[in-house]
Design a protein around this motif. Structure first.
Motif, PDB file in Angstrom:
ATOM      1  N   SER A  81      -2.360   8.507  -3.695  1.00 17.84           N
ATOM      2  CA  SER A  81      -1.438   7.575  -4.355  1.00 17.84           C
ATOM      3  C   SER A  81      -0.941   6.562  -3.341  1.00 17.84           C
ATOM      4  O   SER A  81      -1.117   6.706  -2.134  1.00 17.84           O
ATOM      5  CB  SER A  81      -0.284   8.319  -5.031  1.00 17.84           C
ATOM      6  N   GLY A  82      -0.297   5.516  -3.852  1.00 20.51           N
ATOM      7  CA  GLY A  82       0.174   4.437  -2.983  1.00 20.51           C
ATOM      8  C   GLY A  82       1.690   4.348  -2.988  1.00 20.51           C
ATOM      9  O   GLY A  82       2.375   5.359  -3.038  1.00 20.51           O
ATOM     10  N   SER A 109      -0.708   7.303   0.501  1.00 24.34           N
ATOM     11  CA  SER A 109      -1.165   6.282   1.449  1.00 24.34           C
ATOM     12  C   SER A 109      -0.110   5.188   1.594  1.00 24.34           C
ATOM     13  O   SER A 109       0.991   5.313   1.079  1.00 24.34           O
ATOM     14  CB  SER A 109      -2.502   5.701   0.982  1.00 24.34           C
ATOM     15  N   LEU A 110      -0.483   4.131   2.302  1.00 28.07           N
ATOM     16  CA  LEU A 110       0.445   3.004   2.488  1.00 28.07           C
ATOM     17  C   LEU A 110       0.343   2.041   1.311  1.00 28.07           C
ATOM     18  O   LEU A 110      -0.548   2.146   0.474  1.00 28.07           O
ATOM     19  CB  LEU A 110       0.094   2.267   3.789  1.00 28.07           C
ATOM     20  N   HIS A 111       1.232   1.055   1.292  1.00 30.19           N
ATOM     21  CA  HIS A 111       1.194   0.080   0.218  1.00 30.19           C
ATOM     22  C   HIS A 111      -0.118  -0.694   0.242  1.00 30.19           C
ATOM     23  O   HIS A 111      -0.512  -1.230   1.278  1.00 30.19           O
ATOM     24  CB  HIS A 111       2.370  -0.896   0.374  1.00 30.19           C
ATOM     25  N   GLY A 112      -0.793  -0.694  -0.877  1.00 33.66           N
ATOM     26  CA  GLY A 112      -2.050  -1.428  -0.978  1.00 33.66           C
ATOM     27  C   GLY A 112      -3.241  -0.721  -0.370  1.00 33.66           C
ATOM     28  O   GLY A 112      -4.329  -1.300  -0.307  1.00 33.66           O
ATOM     29  N   VAL A 125     -12.649  12.221  -5.837  1.00 34.14           N
ATOM     30  CA  VAL A 125     -11.496  11.510  -5.283  1.00 34.14           C
ATOM     31  C   VAL A 125     -10.960  10.533  -6.339  1.00 34.14           C
ATOM     32  O   VAL A 125     -11.702   9.676  -6.832  1.00 34.14           O
ATOM     33  CB  VAL A 125     -11.872  10.762  -3.992  1.00 34.14           C
ATOM     34  N   ILE A 126      -9.684  10.704  -6.651  1.00 34.74           N
ATOM     35  CA  ILE A 126      -9.068   9.877  -7.690  1.00 34.74           C
ATOM     36  C   ILE A 126      -7.867   9.157  -7.101  1.00 34.74           C
ATOM     37  O   ILE A 126      -6.938   9.796  -6.596  1.00 34.74           O
ATOM     38  CB  ILE A 126      -8.641  10.743  -8.891  1.00 34.74           C
ATOM     39  N   GLY A 127      -7.906   7.837  -7.140  1.00 33.37           N
ATOM     40  CA  GLY A 127      -6.800   7.041  -6.615  1.00 33.37           C
ATOM     41  C   GLY A 127      -5.881   6.599  -7.739  1.00 33.37           C
ATOM     42  O   GLY A 127      -6.338   6.189  -8.810  1.00 33.37           O
ATOM     43  N   PHE A 128      -4.586   6.704  -7.492  1.00 28.73           N
ATOM     44  CA  PHE A 128      -3.575   6.198  -8.433  1.00 28.73           C
ATOM     45  C   PHE A 128      -2.849   5.069  -7.718  1.00 28.73           C
ATOM     46  O   PHE A 128      -2.388   5.251  -6.591  1.00 28.73           O
ATOM     47  CB  PHE A 128      -2.577   7.303  -8.815  1.00 28.73           C
ATOM     48  N   ALA A 129      -2.753   3.929  -8.388  1.00 35.07           N
ATOM     49  CA  ALA A 129      -2.080   2.794  -7.760  1.00 35.07           C
ATOM     50  C   ALA A 129      -1.339   1.998  -8.816  1.00 35.07           C
ATOM     51  O   ALA A 129      -1.682   2.044  -9.999  1.00 35.07           O
ATOM     52  CB  ALA A 129      -3.112   1.902  -7.063  1.00 35.07           C
ATOM     53  N   GLU A 186      -1.255  -6.410  -3.219  1.00 34.40           N
ATOM     54  CA  GLU A 186      -1.388  -6.063  -1.801  1.00 34.40           C
ATOM     55  C   GLU A 186      -2.788  -5.578  -1.401  1.00 34.40           C
ATOM     56  O   GLU A 186      -3.316  -5.994  -0.391  1.00 34.40           O
ATOM     57  CB  GLU A 186      -0.340  -4.971  -1.473  1.00 34.40           C
ATOM     58  N   GLY A 187      -3.390  -4.713  -2.211  1.00 34.40           N
ATOM     59  CA  GLY A 187      -4.677  -4.119  -1.805  1.00 34.40           C
ATOM     60  C   GLY A 187      -5.870  -4.680  -2.542  1.00 34.40           C
ATOM     61  O   GLY A 187      -6.915  -4.030  -2.627  1.00 34.40           O
TER      62      GLY A 187
END
Ligand code: SF4
Ligand code: MG
Length: 282
Positions: A47-48, A66-69, A87-91, A99-100
């Motif tokens: 997550s971010g 993680s960090l922003h972005g 691997v699943i990213g949530f943002a 930002e990212g």
């Protein structure tokens, strides 16, 4: 504790926040995948920064804040180093379409096998209501009391242009569709994105607006690029229009890992190779 995915963390999201639907849907999908044979220890959640980021506290699987972005590069690094993991990213939208953004474009371009779930509430909720890249023109928030002077991005059109092989959209008022999309996105081999119109009840309550305009795709071939373009352009995240939900575009293509990873998943073989390379070069 209701099930093995629950944690003891106190949930601090505002009552009625669309994040609850995303949380419930992904937990249900993890349990369903586990029943079908996916060991939950092989799942990693990244997550971010933003309200969404707390999802890492609320699900009992391996996770990384993680960090922003930087959700995409963190998720990509995990996938490249351990290709056997899901691997699943949530943002958030600010976190991933702002930002990212360059990371997202390159992950789609490379077709790295990660899933990105975007909590797209079209506002910065954690920092109390500033405009983001998907806020509409004239959005009045903390940083734009006179209204924004920018048109929003259509993130799905950008993903299509970047080469993404799985592009979909749901809303936080449609949990059954979210479950289907999350599961299909996770099982898709290659980069996948689920844009969730996740309502922020405190700073941008769009429930009524979305409820009047959304519809689920039925007679749509997601493998037809032109059909996907038409449906993705139907609503530009700004002007009033019907809002298509579901799987908008899908294509199969070799993944980044297929092309470049050697040796594949066996850690013993990989460690031996790294050792030999180091002995030769250091
Ligand atoms: Fe949800 Fe908005 Fe509250 Fe954040 S500020 S928890 S996005 S309702
Ligand atoms: Mg946001």
């Amino acid at each position: 504790m209701g099930n093995k995915l629950d944690t003891y963390a106190t949930n601090t999201w505002c009552p009625g926040c669309g994040n609850f639907a995303i949380l419930a849907a992904i937990k249900s999908v993890f349990l369903s995948l586990a029943q079908e044979g996916l060991p939950l220890e092989n799942v990693v959640l990244v997550s971010g920064i933003g309200c969404h980021g707390k999802i890492a506290d609320y699900i009992n699987v391996n996770s990384f804040y993680s960090l922003h972005g930087r959700v995409v590069p963190a998720a990509s690094a995990i996938k490249i180093s351990r290709p056997g993991l899901k691997v699943i990213g949530f943002a958030g939208d600010g976190d991933c379409y702002g930002e990212g953004l360059e990371h997202l474009i390159f992950a789609a371009k490379r077709n790295i096998d990660i899933t990105m779930i975007v909590h797209n509430n079209r506002v910065y909720g954690l920092t109390t209501g500033q405009y983001t890249p998907t806020s509409p023109l004239n959005f009045k928030g903390r940083s734009t009391p006179g209204g924004t002077k920018e048109l929003p991005l259509n993130p799905l059109e950008l993903m299509l242009a970047s080469g993404a092989g799985f592009i979909s959209r749901g809303t936080s008022h449609g949990i059954e569709l979210l479950k289907r999309l999350f599961k299909e996105a996770i099982l898709h081999k290659g980069f996948s994105l689920v844009d969730v119109l996740q309502v922020c009840v405190t700073y941008y309550n769009m429930y009524e607006y979305y409820d009047k305009r959304v519809y689920e795709l039925t007679d749509h071939n997601p493998e037809d690029y032109q059909q996907a373009v038409a449906k993705i352009r139907e609503w530009d995240y700004n002007q009033d229009a019907r809002i298509a939900l579901g799987l908008l575009y899908k294509k199969q293509a070799p993944t980044f890992e297929d092309n470049f990873l050697y040796p594949p998943a066996d850690p013993a073989v990989r460690n031996d190779l790294v050792k030999r390379i180091l002995e030769k070069t250091v």
